[in-house]
Design an enzyme around this catalytic site. Structure first.
Site, PDB file in Angstrom:
ATOM      1  N   THR A  66       0.851  -1.013  -0.016  1.00 45.25           N
ATOM      2  CA  THR A  66       0.504   0.302  -0.036  1.00 45.25           C
ATOM      3  C   THR A  66       1.042   1.154  -0.331  1.00 45.25           C
ATOM      4  OG1 THR A  66      -1.211   1.508   1.336  1.00 45.25           O
ATOM      5  CG2 THR A  66      -0.546  -0.441   2.914  1.00 45.25           C
TER       6      THR A  66
ATOM      7  N   SER B   4      -1.835   3.290  10.036  1.00 45.71           N
ATOM      8  CA  SER B   4      -3.145   2.013  11.039  1.00 45.71           C
ATOM      9  C   SER B   4      -2.433   0.774  11.103  1.00 45.71           C
ATOM     10  CB  SER B   4      -3.890   1.607  10.536  1.00 45.71           C
ATOM     11  OG  SER B   4      -3.481   1.226   9.331  1.00 45.71           O
TER      12      SER B   4
ATOM     13  N   TYR C 205      -3.295  -2.005  10.021  1.00 41.94           N
ATOM     14  CA  TYR C 205      -3.228  -2.752   8.468  1.00 41.94           C
ATOM     15  C   TYR C 205      -1.470  -1.807   8.334  1.00 41.94           C
ATOM     16  CZ  TYR C 205      -3.505  -2.144   3.728  1.00 41.94           C
ATOM     17  OH  TYR C 205      -3.281  -2.242   2.540  1.00 41.94           O
ATOM     18  N   HIS C 206      -1.492  -0.808   7.751  1.00 43.25           N
ATOM     19  CA  HIS C 206      -0.129  -0.489   6.991  1.00 43.25           C
ATOM     20  C   HIS C 206       0.901  -0.945   7.758  1.00 43.25           C
ATOM     21  CE1 HIS C 206      -3.734   2.349   6.227  1.00 43.25           C
ATOM     22  NE2 HIS C 206      -2.714   2.750   5.042  1.00 43.25           N
TER      23      HIS C 206
ATOM     24  N   LYS D 255       1.920  -3.791   7.102  1.00 47.14           N
ATOM     25  CA  LYS D 255       2.517  -4.090   5.581  1.00 47.14           C
ATOM     26  C   LYS D 255       4.224  -3.451   5.943  1.00 47.14           C
ATOM     27  CE  LYS D 255      -1.041  -4.881   3.006  1.00 47.14           C
ATOM     28  NZ  LYS D 255      -1.135  -6.218   1.583  1.00 47.14           N
TER      29      LYS D 255
END
Lengths: 407, 407
Positions: free
Chosen positions: B145, B186, B188-189, B192
């Site tokens: 991302t 976040s 989520y990030h 990654k």
């Protein structure tokens, strides 16, 4: 202060627990016995005869009159229990040692890689998420490693976590401070760099107060407190997975086994004595970052040594032979290393340096327990990749010490 | 070529599977249904009526005469099965979508944070370790991302993965190329960015060939292949967790619901159309890095937009009202964003730009299925931290749409 020690039964966790207790802090331990389980898996054992945790804690109460509570739960799995424990104990600080800490163990097989990644990243994230859930303003001190920096950046001293760089912007080359670019040398080291990103996130998003101690290779075994009673003795690892280089040399010398130098021995590494480890942690707890401050990174090491120079020193002191073996690790054969460690020195650390007297004291422990050694556990049999495995296959394929020694 | 698609039943994975199959590649899907399970957990559903995977695959065979095999296993848990599948299918490439991909979902609660960290970091590490175990020279393409870069670096374009900086050495300020410093917004990030470190490690240690595609926010829903039969329709998320900003605006307009702009709407983000997503992945697979090369990072986005400008465009096209809400995210209210995307353009990508015609086509889909919408699922109720939760509490405490709309 009230301090919760995650992994408080381990090599660094145990003497840290005793040191903080001796200094008047209220200490509680969380430990699931993972390190002892791995001993059984590897068929290895501490050179020193360590007692079960319950006996250790009873002995400490005998010796000091102080109690340390122990909680058997798995950080990274038993999340609700961890949150409940934070709420009950209400620690001012949590010291986080609850990770698999051996690079060779982390590289033994796919299952060992998976165990290390899942366990370490999961444990670190769980304690961060648990602190947020608790709503308490707890300072988290984590034991990281100098290895997150990698060892390839010749020419500049490794700073304490953050590096000033210049980046090109519309206004020309502009100074910025960034987290030192990670260059991990094993799956174990990888997990510590993944941890570092989690710390950055939680410090910024939830304003957690976090200290990340990037520790050098620990040498020695005993501290003032672990010496106070035989039942308090600390572990001393010498096997190919968990033994660290200088302690291995001292034990090898005591057992009449040639000192194993992998590759040219030109690898330069940072070191710290176990007594300084426990002092550094106390200093870190006494000097937490403020809420909203970025992660405080300190390099917890006191001197740098080249591996072959360490071998020569031990050889000179003990008369042990030195043996060069092929290197199972994917790493540079030679590197320079300059490390900044001003922050802990500024807080009052007075380093124990690697000099003959103390080395001989450790060699004496090694000699006293040399009869307990299983020499077949000495070789490093964990290879970093297929190429390294192929290169070391002639000796790895054989069983027993004689063949390794003759390579 | 043979391509294994991890997460091939998802929003990007499904159209990618069809696109590659249509282009003559032999495609197999691994999917454990996690995304559909989360729909049930949230009481939400795709705006479009998506079919079960088995029906999708049968429809694709009807339409195209091509078969796609599906394997129900959990990447990150069923490791032996994954290794066996690699050995059986012997893919030339693996495309890795098997991660929880919504930032708001990752921030809903401690359990959602833990699920996202454990699942994503574990899945990524498992596929890396499994490729090593297989002994095959498989190219891994991962969907990352743009968010790993963070959005705070005004003044310099975001490069494709690597940043040239100057560091101070004994020879003065010297240029070095580093992995762009991560600044995840976040959990989520964060995962990654943790993945990115694992890719770096495996590319260096095991010489795996890895491409990391740093994707912008995807808009649109259909591709040439998913339009070929109603049973092939792709999912269209509009809920507060999984709906992405532009698709949400189009659906809100279709449902007569004011367009929700959080904060000032000054957040600038990178975007890409779903049809370009599938083309980019095909281009990435056709142009893998060489063995021993570092991780190839490409920015998979085609244009940048400010959120309030998007809202104004949709409002102009549809007449929808715009509503400013407090921002549940810990993020800058305003940011600039300039992104380099030369690599995919150089490989032949011809971007679909965000213009009226295509927007109206998507608005038409939204209108066709607007009767399926549950408007109570539209609000973003996931707050990034205690402060943001407190700030949004007056509306979050109420149930239903009317109150949100009136804030």
């Amino acid at each position: 202060m009230r301090v919760l020690i995650l992994g408080g039964d381990g090599f660094c966790g145990w003497p840290t627990s005793l040191h903080l207790s001796a200094r008047g802090h209220e200490v509680a331990i969380v430990d699931n016995g993972a390190r002892r389980r791995i001993d059984r898996e590897l068929g290895a054992a501490s050179l020193t005869p360590i007692e079960p945790l319950a006996i250790r804690l009873a002995a400490w109460e005998d010796v000091s009159g102080r109690t340390i509570a122990a909680h058997d739960l798995t950080v990274g799995r038993d999340f609700e229990a961890l949150v409940a424990l934070l709420g009950d104990f209400r620690p001012d600080a949590v010291v986080h040692f609850a990770e698999q800490r051996a690079a060779p163990y982390s590289m033994k097989s796919a299952e060992h890689k998976r165990y290390t990644v899942g366990g370490n990243v999961g444990a670190t994230h769980d304690i961060l998420a648990a602190i947020v859930e608790s709503g308490l303003d707890i300072h988290l001190a984590h034991l990281g490693t100098m290895g997150v920096y990698g060892y390839g950046c010749a020419g500049a001293a490794i700073p304490e976590g953050y590096l000033t760089v210049k980046v090109e912007t519309a206004e020309g080359w502009t100074a910025r401070e960034i987290l030192y670019p990670a260059n991990p040398g094993s799956i174990y080291h990888l997990t510590k760099t993944q941890d570092a990103l989690a710390f950055q996130f939680y410090a910024r998003n939830d304003r957690l107060r976090i200290t990340d101690l990037h520790q050098g290779i620990v040498w020695g075994a005993q501290t003032a407190e672990t010496r106070a009673d035989p039942r308090l003795i600390n572990r001393f690892d010498y096997d190919g997975d968990y033994g660290t280089v200088l302690n291995r040399f001292l034990m090898q010398a005591a057992a009449g086994y040639p000192l194993s130098v992998h590759g040219s021995g030109g690898q330069t590494r940072a070191f710290i004595n176990i007594q300084d480890t426990v002092r550094c942690i106390e200093l870190a707890l006494a000097n937490p970052p403020a809420r909203g401050e970025r992660v405080k990174v300190m390099n917890q090491m006191t001197e740098c040594w080249r591996v072959r120079d360490l071998a020569q020193m031990v050889s000179r002191l003990t008369g042990a032979a030195i043996e060069h073996l092929s290197n199972p690790r994917e790493e540079a054969d030679e590197n320079d290393l300059v490390v900044e460690n001003r922050r802990l020195l500024a807080l009052g650390l007075e380093p124990i340096t690697l000099e003959d007297g103390l080395l001989l004291e450790i060699a004496e422990i090694a000699r006293r327990y040399a009869h307990r050694a299983d020499l077949s556990k000495i070789p490093c049999v964990s290879c970093w990749n297929a190429e390294r495995a192929a290169a070391t296959a002639p000796s790895m394929g054989e069983v027993g010490v004689g063949v390794m020694a003759a390579e």
